[in-house]
Write an enzyme that holds these catalytic residues in place. Structure first.
Site, PDB file in Angstrom:
ATOM      1  N   GLY A  49      66.180  87.297 -24.243  1.00  0.00           N
ATOM      2  CA  GLY A  49      67.561  86.839 -24.172  1.00  0.00           C
ATOM      3  C   GLY A  49      67.904  85.611 -24.970  1.00  0.00           C
ATOM      4  CD  GLU A 104      65.344  80.626 -19.431  1.00  0.00           C
ATOM      5  OE1 GLU A 104      65.848  81.600 -20.030  1.00  0.00           O
ATOM      6  OE2 GLU A 104      64.633  80.761 -18.447  1.00  0.00           O
ATOM      7  CG  ASP A 108      71.828  84.421 -12.396  1.00  0.00           C
ATOM      8  OD1 ASP A 108      72.760  83.960 -11.742  1.00  0.00           O
ATOM      9  OD2 ASP A 108      71.561  85.636 -12.423  1.00  0.00           O
ATOM     10  CE  LYS A 136      76.211  84.448 -14.310  1.00  0.00           C
ATOM     11  NZ  LYS A 136      76.033  85.923 -14.119  1.00  0.00           N
ATOM     12  CG  PHE A 157      76.445  91.640 -15.575  1.00  0.00           C
ATOM     13  CD1 PHE A 157      76.180  92.104 -16.863  1.00  0.00           C
ATOM     14  CD2 PHE A 157      75.403  91.586 -14.668  1.00  0.00           C
ATOM     15  CE1 PHE A 157      74.913  92.510 -17.226  1.00  0.00           C
ATOM     16  CE2 PHE A 157      74.128  92.005 -15.024  1.00  0.00           C
ATOM     17  CZ  PHE A 157      73.885  92.467 -16.312  1.00  0.00           C
ATOM     18  CG  ASP A 164      69.247  92.805 -21.705  1.00  0.00           C
ATOM     19  OD1 ASP A 164      68.650  93.842 -21.372  1.00  0.00           O
ATOM     20  OD2 ASP A 164      68.999  91.694 -21.185  1.00  0.00           O
ATOM     21  NE  ARG A 170      67.565  92.291 -25.301  1.00  0.00           N
ATOM     22  CZ  ARG A 170      67.304  91.499 -24.264  1.00  0.00           C
ATOM     23  NH1 ARG A 170      67.791  90.284 -24.236  1.00  0.00           N
ATOM     24  NH2 ARG A 170      66.564  91.929 -23.265  1.00  0.00           N
TER      25      ARG A 170
END
Length: 185
Positions: A49, A104, A108, A136, A157, A164, A170
């Site tokens: 990610g 990162e 989350d 988040k 989301f 992804d 992505r």
């Protein structure tokens, strides 16, 4: 030429231009943080990610860095974290006495970041700095945060710019909110 918005995207949260503006500011913050380092910090990308953010961020930095990569899995093809992150691919570089920059994509629940912090500090990292593209906080399950976050977002989301859902989206140049109908099947 502006790329069309993918049909699975409800709305664009951040454009490519907005992202690049924040990446540049994050790089300036890191250059200031590392200006007195005698050795290049070890920049670690948490794959997959963060790879887009990682590459753009390091290209903007003036500070020399060394690179390494880790793969951590906590989502699989789900939209919910398992709460049990596991290392799929570990670092190749030794950490003893090194300044470590962990890059990162999103913080989350915080479980992955706690695991990585404890692991890397346990391997003798001299310092541990976390830069996240997205934070988040409404989803946080543990008390941890990045040293620097480019954007703070609500509980939506999101995909694109490396993020992804089931290994898709992505390569979108923006960050968009994924339609509920896509992941609630």
């Amino acid at each position: 030429m502006q790329r069309e918005v993918h049909p699975d995207i409800e709305r664009v949260m951040y454009t490519a231009e907005q992202i690049q503006g924040r990446v540049k500011i994050a790089a300036e913050w890191l250059d200031e943080r590392y200006k007195n380092c005698k050795e290049p910090p070890l920049a670690v990308s948490v794959l997959k990610g963060s790879v887009m953010f990682f590459c753009d961020l390091l290209r903007e930095m003036k500070t020399p860095v060394q690179l390494d990569f880790m793969t951590i899995s906590s989502y699989g093809n789900s939209s919910e974290s398992s709460g049990m992150p596991r290392i799929v691919m570990d670092l190749s570089a030794p950490l003893e006495g090194r300044d470590v920059l962990l890059v990162e994509d999103i913080i989350d629940t915080g479980y992955t970041l706690v695991k990585l912090r404890d692991l890397l500090k346990g391997r003798g990292a001299k310092s541990f700095t976390v830069v996240a593209l997205l934070d988040k906080p409404s989803r946080r399950k543990v008390d941890i945060k990045a040293d620097y976050s480019c954007f703070t977002i609500e509980n939506e989301f999101i995909v694109g710019y490396g993020l992804d859902y089931a290994q898709q989206y992505r390569n979108l140049p923006y960050i968009g909110v994924l339609k509920h109908s896509v992941y609630e099947k």
